[in-house]
Scaffold this active site. Structure first.
Site, short mmCIF file in Angstrom:
data_model
loop_
_atom_site.label_atom_id
_atom_site.label_comp_id
_atom_site.label_asym_id
_atom_site.label_seq_id
_atom_site.Cartn_x
_atom_site.Cartn_y
_atom_site.Cartn_z
N GLU A 9 30.22 -48.11 26.15
CA GLU A 9 29.26 -48.45 27.19
C GLU A 9 29.68 -47.85 28.53
O GLU A 9 30.86 -47.69 28.81
CB GLU A 9 29.14 -49.97 27.31
CG GLU A 9 28.45 -50.57 26.10
CD GLU A 9 28.31 -52.10 26.17
OE1 GLU A 9 27.33 -52.59 25.62
OE2 GLU A 9 29.17 -52.76 26.76
N CYS A 32 30.59 -46.22 36.11
CA CYS A 32 31.80 -46.81 35.57
C CYS A 32 31.96 -46.29 34.14
O CYS A 32 31.21 -46.69 33.26
CB CYS A 32 31.55 -48.32 35.60
SG CYS A 32 32.90 -49.31 35.15
N CYS A 68 40.17 -51.49 23.39
CA CYS A 68 41.40 -51.33 24.16
C CYS A 68 42.51 -52.05 23.41
O CYS A 68 42.29 -53.13 22.85
CB CYS A 68 41.23 -51.92 25.56
SG CYS A 68 42.69 -51.67 26.61
N CYS A 86 44.14 -57.85 27.56
CA CYS A 86 44.29 -58.75 28.71
C CYS A 86 43.48 -60.01 28.42
O CYS A 86 42.38 -59.94 27.86
CB CYS A 86 43.79 -58.07 29.98
SG CYS A 86 44.73 -56.60 30.40
N CYS A 114 39.61 -60.22 29.36
CA CYS A 114 38.75 -59.04 29.22
C CYS A 114 38.07 -58.97 27.86
O CYS A 114 38.73 -59.03 26.82
CB CYS A 114 39.61 -57.79 29.44
SG CYS A 114 38.70 -56.25 29.17
N1 SAH Z 1 41.92 -50.74 31.67
C1 SAH Z 1 41.71 -50.48 33.04
C2 SAH Z 1 40.29 -50.11 33.40
C3 SAH Z 1 39.19 -50.89 32.74
S1 SAH Z 1 39.03 -52.59 33.19
C4 SAH Z 1 42.21 -51.65 33.88
O1 SAH Z 1 42.53 -52.68 33.31
O2 SAH Z 1 42.30 -51.49 35.09
C5 SAH Z 1 38.19 -52.50 34.74
C6 SAH Z 1 38.41 -53.68 35.65
O3 SAH Z 1 37.73 -54.85 35.19
C7 SAH Z 1 39.87 -54.07 35.78
O4 SAH Z 1 40.23 -54.30 37.12
C8 SAH Z 1 39.91 -55.34 34.98
O5 SAH Z 1 41.01 -56.09 35.30
C9 SAH Z 1 38.58 -55.96 35.33
N2 SAH Z 1 38.15 -57.04 34.45
C10 SAH Z 1 38.40 -57.14 33.12
N3 SAH Z 1 37.84 -58.27 32.63
C11 SAH Z 1 37.23 -58.90 33.65
C12 SAH Z 1 36.46 -60.12 33.76
N4 SAH Z 1 36.21 -60.88 32.70
N5 SAH Z 1 35.99 -60.45 34.97
C13 SAH Z 1 36.21 -59.66 36.04
N6 SAH Z 1 36.90 -58.50 36.00
C14 SAH Z 1 37.41 -58.12 34.81
FE1 SF4 Z 2 42.21 -53.00 28.45
FE2 SF4 Z 2 43.13 -54.97 29.99
FE3 SF4 Z 2 41.72 -52.97 31.12
FE4 SF4 Z 2 40.51 -54.76 29.50
S1 SF4 Z 2 41.44 -55.15 31.51
S2 SF4 Z 2 40.23 -52.57 29.44
S3 SF4 Z 2 42.15 -55.18 27.97
S4 SF4 Z 2 43.72 -52.84 30.09
#
Ligand code: SAH
Ligand code: SF4
Length: 361
Positions: A92, A112, A119, A123, A126
């Protein structure tokens, strides 16, 4: 499907492909022009090329990365596009518009982009992490997210952020290739200074970005100010602690002189105290930077377990108080809005939407 995607190759490699097929060098320039200026995703439509070259290319290569596209538009103008690849995987991409009321300020259209299918890092907060890791995207599949999105939405994007699905620094070769193509002035897709890579804190990747590029922006998904809390919600923190990240961002800043962004999701009672604000201010002051406070977007649709099930968004009052506290400590602080939440297109919600993925289980 084992044809190679033509946009995986840079200008000099394209030249070699064209020469090897028995054609003159200027045909390579025409092919580049068809791919990037004309945005053709089918060799058959490239009428500036002779028919035999079009056929020879189509036999070995694919001009477009995607087999199918599905567009969803949010009531706030955010657009989410689902791209299905030729191998049956999908990713996406989200376009977030920021329309300015001030005639002096231009509207922004940020795309974006995803770097991986799923992934591996998982986390706690996420949705993409909950999908697990499927595969890395090829450079062409990253580049085409922009080319297809501009065609589908009929808008010229002003910024690219690597904040879609996946961890860009765990797919570094293809991500760097895509950045080189995006920012190649003769290709004309996106100036380097309008590209941001976001990472959950992969230290070797931060260093490699600083070594290879001088104008690409960096965002660090920090989300906690102590290693104990960070390790609970960001698994990569077990490998690279805050000390290592601090050193890596100094290395990046000294090499590029570009101010950094810290992304910080505020969770109720976990990372939203006055002590957190103090520690965050101390970390962010190591280099020129700003802090983006992100409201937590629920991922209940993934049926989270363990710590993930306990995470609750901080209230808007807490977010305001935390922002005020950072600002009082001279930290530039921005409270992000939740664009596209109604269509599960907000940050971290990218997981092929509730219906497709999670109801199937
Ligand atoms: N993997 C990379 C980039 C993709 S995630 C990273 O982690 O930075 C993009 C952004 O969305 C990151 O800052 C991540 O921490 C945030 N993010 C992930 N899940 C989220 C959620 N449920 N609510 C708000 N932000 C979120
Ligand atoms: Fe991967 Fe964590 Fe970024 Fe989500 S927030 S895309 S799990 S690194």
């Amino acid at each position: 499907m084992n044809k190679n995607l033509i946009k995986n190759y840079n200008a000099s490699e394209i030249e070699k492909i064209v020469l090897d097929l028995g054609h003159k060098k200027f045909r390579a320039t025409q092919l580049m022009n068809e791919l990037y200026s004309q945005r053709k995703t089918d060799f058959a439509e490239m009428k500036t090329l002779p028919g035999d070259l079009r056929n020879a290319l189509a036999e070995k290569y694919e001009a477009g990365s995607f087999a199918e596209t599905t567009k969803t538009v949010s009531k706030d103008g955010t657009v989410k596009i689902l791209f299905a690849m030729h191998d049956g995987n999908a990713v996406e991409t989200v376009m977030i518009p920021e329309i300015s009321n001030d005639p002096e300020r231009k509207d922004r259209y940020s795309l974006c982009v995803s770097s991986q299918v799923g992934c591996s890092l998982d986390c706690a907060f996420c949705a993409t992490g909950k999908l697990g890791f499927k595969r890395n995207l090829e450079a062409s599949e990253i580049i085409d997210q922009l080319i297809y999105a501009e065609k589908l939405i009929d808008i010229k994007m002003t910024n690219i952020v690597y904040m879609g699905m996946g961890e860009p620094f765990l797919n570094i070769d293809n991500v760097f290739k895509s950045i080189r193509t995006f920012s190649n002035p003769s290709v004309g897709l996106m100036p380097a200074k309008r590209i941001t890579v976001s990472t959950s804190g992969i230290v070797p990747g931060i260093e490699a970005l600083a070594d290879n590029f001088k104008r690409i922006k960096l965002a660090i998904s920090l989300h906690a100010t102590t290693d104990i809390v960070r390790e609970k919600i960001v698994p990569a923190a077990r490998k690279w602690d805050l000390k290592a990240i601090g050193e890596a961002i100094e290395y990046y800043y000294h090499n590029t002189k570009i101010p950094l962004t810290f992304e910080y999701i505020l969770f109720d009672g976990l990372n939203d105290s006055e002590d957190d604000a103090k520690r965050l201010a101390r970390i962010s002051r190591r280099v020129m930077s700003k802090v983006n406070l992100i409201p937590y977007h629920s991922i209940d649709f993934t049926n989270p377990e363990g710590i993930a099930a306990e995470l609750k968004p901080a209230s808007s009052r807490t977010i305001m108080r935390f922002a005020d506290s950072l600002r009082a400590k001279k930290v530039t602080t921005i409270i992000r809005s939740s664009s596209g939440e109604d269509i599960a297109a907000a940050c971290g919600q990218l997981a092929f939407s509730k219906q497709n993925t999670y109801n199937a289980k």
